[in-house]
Design an enzyme around this catalytic site. Structure first.
Site, PDB file in Angstrom:
ATOM      1  N   GLU A  43       0.906  -1.316   0.070  1.00 68.08           N
ATOM      2  CA  GLU A  43      -0.064   0.064   0.062  1.00 68.08           C
ATOM      3  C   GLU A  43       0.789   1.519  -0.130  1.00 68.08           C
ATOM      4  OE1 GLU A  43      -0.471  -2.591   2.128  1.00 68.08           O
ATOM      5  OE2 GLU A  43      -2.730  -3.320   1.466  1.00 68.08           O
ATOM      6  N   HIS A  96     -10.017  -4.812  10.336  1.00 68.89           N
ATOM      7  CA  HIS A  96     -10.755  -4.708   9.188  1.00 68.89           C
ATOM      8  C   HIS A  96     -11.936  -3.786   9.382  1.00 68.89           C
ATOM      9  CE1 HIS A  96      -8.152  -8.154   7.876  1.00 68.89           C
ATOM     10  NE2 HIS A  96      -8.589  -7.647   6.639  1.00 68.89           N
TER      11      HIS A  96
END
Lengths: 323, 339
Positions: free
Chosen positions: A59, A128
């Protein structure tokens, strides 16, 4: 007017952008997460293979790559998938992307969009389920859009892709199957213009993203008890339509903020502070926040529900500010 | 070894090297008379930056670091605007918004300067990604020190560059070791487990070149090779330029410990002082460059002194310009957050 799902409206927006602007390239493919509609993104990628890039699981590296590419005239739309993964790219977002225009005295522009799916999706547990929009808001130098309907996601995306600023685009996976009217003709929704999602006279609710829908459901039930709720959806928190919030509070005299960020220093905390500072005189009762509690998000369903903003908690808060 | 260029071009590089040396010396003197905050100088690395960036073309982009002054001067950014920015004046390139750590000039191919170690490796990679995907015949250069190789951003970036064959040059200026350490062959740095910096590159299949960063000819040749590879679709190159750390960089703040450079030391060894003799006699890359130029007979010693006098006067004037400039209106701090 025709009806589309949120996911369909989003992908239609991406398709129209790819077709109308050669500078737009897409990095990543989890715009719709792992939901049933994810195939829509796959179809789009198959139509435009030269405009899609499948990055490594890096990322920081690929978000930074998008920033660099944006300086060459490209307009990347980057997908970070689950918002929690954004922290891997945090240094590039906060140190580089958000600072470049300012540090360079406006010489260098970073026209990019980065997408993330935020919030408690059910069973996501602590790694998450993040709603990092308050952390982003604490980083001057980017615009932040948090759509709540199919119409809004497409219209806001069009604006995000056309500005010379970096835009953070937060969606909620629980919105993807929602249906709503979306016109056939091209349109864009300007940033910084709130939408009154429901008019009312007793209490103002300010909410974004999924919390708008949850608040609408609560408002429907409250209406049957004779309580009239107005729901203000800022749609973008940077820039923020403060006037719309203050105007509504001036009308109702009561404020409930519904937000999925954690309580401390969350988006809801900022909305509350703005109203306390600028519309205190209109308030007939203290502001209430219906927000995620200050704990990591637990996995077990009853624990998860205990810490998140629910419809029942919204209804209770509205009744409390009226009492 | 001199760069394989015309005599005129070599002398142009000499002038740029002298500009950098005198710019930094004036800056250190200025810091002695007033508080200008934390800054980093490029003394000792001139013969890496000047020949490396000399070969770039308009439209190529470079991404540098906190040690950026030399890179910008090598591409012709006016010293007056740089001093003004370093002093936070409105006549600086960024109107005082960035300061020494973020000196940039899009016009000269420096779109942004990150002072976060490893901050720019993804950005330089991304510029190359943009060039490639938009079909622009341009090259991106990532300038960094050995420390950036300790950051995770390095590994993520070179993986992307390698897989996509991006037109990017990673130029690592390894200034990790001081003179004695270098002599003992103690590369790379004290905080890297890798035995050699290129060991962090070879698994990705990106070609590597290791050179003496004080050898202008070697820098020129390596950059020429890397630029050719990038422009012909051959992808990325990693260059490790080994420089010698200038003794004045040893303290927290740069100090003129070796004194203001007397370029005549290049041809008159009787002028070399006992203190820091090794630096002056062997390691100072600019003095070495001058000795090589004189050996080729490209210029007379007196002409070098004249060039230096001219440059030194320009730097003093540039400092005066910056000192005389106004601070920006304070409220301008609120502007340009967004485009």
């Amino acid at each position: 007017m025709r009806t589309l799902t949120y996911g369909q409206a989003m992908v239609e927006g991406l398709r129209e952008l790819l077709e109308s602007d050669d500078r737009i390239h897409i990095m990543g493919q989890y715009f719709l997460g792992l939901t049933p509609q994810r195939a829509l993104v796959g179809e789009l990628a198959a139509e435009h293979p030269d405009r899609f890039y499948y990055p490594p699981i890096a990322e920081l590296g690929y978000l930074g790559t998008a920033i660099g590419a944006a300086m060459t005239g490209m307009r990347p739309i980057v997908d970070l998938a689950t918002a929690s993964f954004m922290f891997q790219a945090w240094a590039q977002i906060t140190e580089e992307m958000a600072n470049i225009h300012y540090m360079s005295d406006g010489q260098t522009k970073v026209p990019m969009v980065f997408h993330f799916n935020h919030g408690i999706r059910g069973g996501g547990a602590a790694q998450h389920s993040h709603s990092p929009q308050a952390m982003l808001w604490n980083t001057p130098g980017m615009e932040i859009m948090l759509p709540s309907t199919p119409y809004d996601v497409k219209g806001l995306l069009k604006t995000a892709a056309s500005t010379d600023n970096p835009t953070a685009w937060g969606d909620h996976v629980k919105l993807f199957m929602m249906e709503g009217e979306v016109p056939e003709e091209d349109y864009a929704i300007p940033f910084g213009v709130a939408d009154i999602k429901r008019e009312g006279s007793d209490v103002t609710i300010v909410a974004t993203s999924l919390m708008v829908q949850r608040s609408l459901a609560a408002a429907g039930k409250l209406a049957s008890e004779g309580i009239s709720v107005e729901i203000v959806d800022p749609r973008t928190i940077v820039p923020l339509d403060e006037a719309a919030i203050l105007e509504s509070v001036a009308k109702t005299g009561r404020l409930v903020v519904v937000d999925e960020c954690h309580r401390s220093c969350g988006v809801g905390a900022e909305f509350s502070a703005i109203v306390a500072e600028k519309a205190f005189g209109y308030l007939k009762s203290p502001i209430r926040r219906v927000v995620t509690e200050d704990v990591p998000i637990p996995f077990s369903p009853p624990m998860e529900e205990y810490v998140e903003p629910t419809e029942a908690k919204i209804i209770q808060a509205v009744k409390e500010v009226i009492d | 070894m001199l760069p394989k260029l015309s005599g005129e071009q070599v002398l142009e590089q000499l002038r740029l090297a002298i500009v950098i040396r005198r710019f930094e010396e004036e800056l250190i003197k200025l810091a002695g008379s007033r508080d200008i905050g934390h800054f980093h100088v490029y003394i000792g690395q001139e013969m890496t930056g000047v020949p490396a960036l000399y070969l770039l073309e308009r439209g190529d982009l470079s991404f540098t670091t906190h040690r950026n002054h030399g890179h910008l001067l090598a591409r012709g950014v006016p010293a007056s605007q740089m001093y003004a920015e370093i002093l936070g004046k409105e006549t600086g390139m960024m109107g005082g918004r960035g300061g020494t750590l973020h000196l940039c000039s899009m016009e000269h191919g420096f779109p942004t300067t990150s002072s976060a170690v490893g901050g720019a490796t993804p950005l330089a990679t991304g510029a190359a990604f943009g060039f490639q995907r938009l079909g622009q015949d341009r090259v991106s250069v990532c300038l960094f020190g050995d420390g950036a190789l300790e950051e995770g951003s390095w590994h993520e970036s070179i993986n992307i560059a390698a897989m996509e064959k991006l037109p990017v040059i990673y130029l690592c200026e390894n200034n990790s070791l001081e003179a004695l350490g270098q002599k003992a062959g103690e590369y790379p740095s004290s905080t890297l487990a890798a035995v050699d910096l290129i060991d962090l590159v070879t698994p990705f299949g990106v070609p590597t070149i290791q050179i003496d960063g004080c050898d202008a000819g070697a820098v020129h040749a390596a950059m020429g090779e890397a630029l050719h590879r990038a422009r012909s679709g051959g992808g990325a190159t990693f260059i490790e330029a080994r420089t010698v750390r200038w003794p004045g960089n040893r303290p927290i703040w740069p100090e003129l410990s070796t004194g203001e450079t007397n370029f005549a030391m290049a041809w008159d060894s009787s002028l070399v002082p006992t203190e820091y003799r090794e630096w002056h006699a062997e390691q100072d890359a600019v003095l070495r460059f001058i000795r090589e130029i004189l050996a080729e007979g490209l210029i007379e010693p007196e002409a070098i002194l004249a060039m230096d006098a001219e440059v030194s006067a320009e730097m003093k004037e540039a400092v005066e310009f910056a000192l005389a400039s106004n601070y920006p209106p304070a409220a301008a701090a609120m502007e340009k957050v967004l485009a």
